[in-house]
Scaffold this active site. Structure first.
Site, mmCIF file in Angstrom:
data_model
loop_
_atom_site.group_PDB
_atom_site.id
_atom_site.type_symbol
_atom_site.label_atom_id
_atom_site.label_comp_id
_atom_site.label_asym_id
_atom_site.label_seq_id
_atom_site.Cartn_x
_atom_site.Cartn_y
_atom_site.Cartn_z
ATOM 1 C CE LYS A 103 -3.879 -2.275 2.286
ATOM 2 N NZ LYS A 103 -4.725 -2.399 3.459
ATOM 3 C CB SER A 132 -6.595 -7.061 5.479
ATOM 4 O OG SER A 132 -5.854 -6.248 4.581
ATOM 5 C CB ALA A 134 -0.551 -8.685 9.189
ATOM 6 C CE LYS A 185 -4.853 1.874 4.286
ATOM 7 N NZ LYS A 185 -4.209 1.203 5.380
ATOM 8 C CG ASP A 238 -7.527 -0.271 3.898
ATOM 9 O OD1 ASP A 238 -7.296 -0.596 5.072
ATOM 10 O OD2 ASP A 238 -6.700 -0.446 2.980
ATOM 11 C CB SER A 248 -3.581 1.586 12.196
ATOM 12 O OG SER A 248 -2.981 2.591 11.405
ATOM 13 C CG ASN A 250 0.079 4.273 8.370
ATOM 14 O OD1 ASN A 250 1.028 4.835 7.864
ATOM 15 N ND2 ASN A 250 -0.283 3.040 8.026
ATOM 16 C CB VAL A 273 7.094 -0.154 6.748
ATOM 17 C CG1 VAL A 273 5.935 -1.093 6.507
ATOM 18 C CG2 VAL A 273 7.158 0.868 5.637
HETATM 19 N N1 LIG Z 1 0.666 -5.087 8.279
HETATM 20 C C1 LIG Z 1 -0.536 -5.145 7.756
HETATM 21 O O1 LIG Z 1 -1.508 -5.469 8.432
HETATM 22 C C2 LIG Z 1 -0.738 -4.835 6.300
HETATM 23 C C3 LIG Z 1 -1.984 -5.127 5.720
HETATM 24 C C4 LIG Z 1 -2.175 -4.858 4.375
HETATM 25 C C5 LIG Z 1 -1.157 -4.299 3.625
HETATM 26 N N2 LIG Z 1 0.035 -4.009 4.219
HETATM 27 C C6 LIG Z 1 1.085 -3.426 3.372
HETATM 28 O O2 LIG Z 1 2.069 -4.406 3.140
HETATM 29 C C7 LIG Z 1 3.348 -3.768 2.936
HETATM 30 C C8 LIG Z 1 4.365 -4.421 3.848
HETATM 31 O O3 LIG Z 1 3.989 -4.120 5.173
HETATM 32 P P1 LIG Z 1 4.302 -5.042 6.419
HETATM 33 O O4 LIG Z 1 3.280 -4.731 7.440
HETATM 34 O O5 LIG Z 1 4.424 -6.449 5.981
HETATM 35 O O6 LIG Z 1 5.732 -4.456 6.857
HETATM 36 P P2 LIG Z 1 6.590 -4.700 8.201
HETATM 37 O O7 LIG Z 1 6.861 -3.368 8.790
HETATM 38 O O8 LIG Z 1 5.943 -5.730 9.065
HETATM 39 O O9 LIG Z 1 7.953 -5.303 7.641
HETATM 40 C C9 LIG Z 1 8.751 -4.569 6.764
HETATM 41 C C10 LIG Z 1 9.492 -5.578 5.908
HETATM 42 O O10 LIG Z 1 10.279 -4.868 4.956
HETATM 43 C C11 LIG Z 1 11.494 -5.542 4.812
HETATM 44 N N3 LIG Z 1 12.513 -4.649 4.250
HETATM 45 C C12 LIG Z 1 13.172 -3.645 4.879
HETATM 46 N N4 LIG Z 1 14.047 -3.079 4.026
HETATM 47 C C13 LIG Z 1 13.935 -3.743 2.852
HETATM 48 C C14 LIG Z 1 14.568 -3.618 1.592
HETATM 49 N N5 LIG Z 1 15.491 -2.683 1.359
HETATM 50 N N6 LIG Z 1 14.215 -4.476 0.606
HETATM 51 C C15 LIG Z 1 13.266 -5.409 0.818
HETATM 52 N N7 LIG Z 1 12.624 -5.572 1.987
HETATM 53 C C16 LIG Z 1 12.960 -4.740 2.993
HETATM 54 C C17 LIG Z 1 11.809 -6.017 6.198
HETATM 55 O O11 LIG Z 1 12.704 -7.083 6.127
HETATM 56 C C18 LIG Z 1 10.438 -6.459 6.694
HETATM 57 O O12 LIG Z 1 10.199 -7.794 6.347
HETATM 58 C C19 LIG Z 1 3.125 -2.287 3.227
HETATM 59 O O13 LIG Z 1 2.954 -1.591 2.015
HETATM 60 C C20 LIG Z 1 1.823 -2.259 4.016
HETATM 61 O O14 LIG Z 1 1.117 -1.062 3.866
HETATM 62 C C21 LIG Z 1 0.273 -4.279 5.534
#
Ligand SMILES: NC(=O)c1ccc[n+]([C@@H]2O[C@H](COP(=O)([O-])OP(=O)(O)OC[C@H]3O[C@@H](n4cnc5c(N)ncnc54)[C@H](O)[C@@H]3O)[C@@H](O)[C@H]2O)c1
Length: 332
Positions: A103, A132, A134, A185, A238, A248, A250, A273
């Site tokens: 996202k 959603s 995770a 969002k 969302d 969240s 954010n 992140v």
């Molecule tokens: N967490 C949620 O509930 C959720 C739900 C839907 C969508 N998302 C989206 O999924 C995406 C990932 O989020 P997340 O929650 O899994 O992140 P996270 O914060 O849990 O993990 C970040 C990941 O990025 C990796 N990373 C760091 N630097 C990197 C690099 N240079 N190259 C490749 N990987 C690198 C880290 O190893 C780690 O696995 C985001 O865009 C987020 O918005 C998250």
């Protein structure tokens, strides 16, 4: 089906667990190769500590793990997405379908994630998004997602792969709206967190969410999105889940900023992140480019990037010129 999830953050991990539950052959690629041994042995990922990794889930730090996969989920954060796509591209099967779940918007180009994935992999891309956390998907808590693609058959293919008794997947022909809703969002959620941190109330948040959705839809429609998409899972859905939950990051980052923490310190304290931080800049730039008024995004951008005072920024939002809702409202 042979699948790979590229990214082992919280979301990649939850989706990998879900695909295993649906009976697929899954390999999860991780950037954090130092975690592989522990994940394999303990069946735990520190990025998603409440979940157990199924025994059958394979974990690899090698991009070649996508070879032979019919479906490849791109689940890294937005900032490294292009380089990760470049890493996997040489190993992809000719007929691989890519699923983009990140996202955000690319910094500098403001491209949507599916555009970046398509450019780098030259494969068809379906956007999978929606409200959603995770933490909840990993525990099989009922959730609804959207599989968006201009190609109906591909959207239905991804719907089939992910659909289960607890995960409902709806199809959509509007990846532009789905992705912009998902990316933008996070900016509104960050701002909603700021108002929580400032001690405001539910009324404030409801106003921010509603008016935030209005400006997201305004920008989205100027870029070809369907207005109705913003009333669906990847829009209002969302927005609700992100603005109201302590899951969240954010929102949590916003709360800390509202309480007076410097921006970078707040991001560090969240420890995961915070896509809204990056999206605020891209969204503000995109709004400028499209000539779209985005007051909440702009106020958030100024606090995050121009060191604007949080209280002043919020006060300026509240005291903007009077408006009608909708803006083109007419009276008889
Ligand atoms: N967490 C949620 O509930 C959720 C739900 C839907 C969508 N998302 C989206 O999924 C995406 C990932 O989020 P997340 O929650 O899994 O992140 P996270 O914060 O849990 O993990 C970040 C990941 O990025 C990796 N990373 C760091 N630097 C990197 C690099 N240079 N190259 C490749 N990987 C690198 C880290 O190893 C780690 O696995 C985001 O865009 C987020 O918005 C998250």
């Amino acid at each position: 089906m042979k699948t790979a999830v590229v990214g082992s953050g919280a979301w990649g991990t939850a989706l990998a667990i879900h695909l295993c539950r649906n009976g697929h052959d899954v390999t999860m690629w991780t950037f954090e190769t130092e975690l592989i041994e522990g994940m394999v042995k303990d069946r735990k990922n520190p990025r998603l500590p409440n979940a157990v990794l199924p025994e059958e889930l394979k974990i690899s730090g090698d991009y070649s793990c996508v070879a032979g996969c019919s479906l490849v989920v791109m689940a890294s954060p937005s900032f490294p997405i292009r380089s990760v796509c470049r890493g996997v591209a040489p190993y992809l099967s000719e007929d691989a379908v890519m699923v983009s779940v990140t996202k955000g918007l690319e910094q500098g180009t403001q491209k949507r994630m599916s555009q970046v994935v398509a450019e780098e992999t030259r494969r068809p891309v379906v956007v999978l998004t929606g409200p959603s956390h995770a933490e909840e998907v990993a525990l099989n808590i009922p959730t609804g997602l959207l599989a968006a693609c201009e190609d109906k058959a591909l959207a239905e293919f991804v719907q089939d792969v992910f659909m289960s008794d607890s995960l409902r997947v709806y199809t959509s022909p509007d990846p532009v709206g789905a992705e912009l809703g998902a990316a933008l969002k996070n900016v509104i959620a960050l701002c909603a967190g700021v108002t929580d941190g400032l001690g405001c109330g539910d009324n404030t948040k409801a106003m921010l969410m509603t008016r935030g959705l209005t400006e997201i839809a305004r920008l989205g429609c100027s870029l070809g999105a369907h207005k109705e998409t913003f009333a669906g899972l990847s829009g209002v859905g969302d927005l609700i889940v992100t603005c109201t939950s302590m899951h969240s990051r954010n929102r949590r980052a916003g709360i800390l900023i509202g309480q007076g923490k410097p921006v970078q310190q707040a991001m560090q304290e969240v420890g995961a992140v915070v896509e809204g931080y990056y999206a605020a800049k891209s969204a503000w730039e995109l709004g400028q480019k499209q000539g779209i008024d985005m007051p909440i995004t702009e106020a958030t951008y100024r606090v995050l990037y121009e060191n604007a005072d949080v209280k002043d920024g919020f006060y300026a939002l509240l005291t903007r010129q009077r408006k009608a809702e909708p803006e083109d409202a007419g009276w008889l």
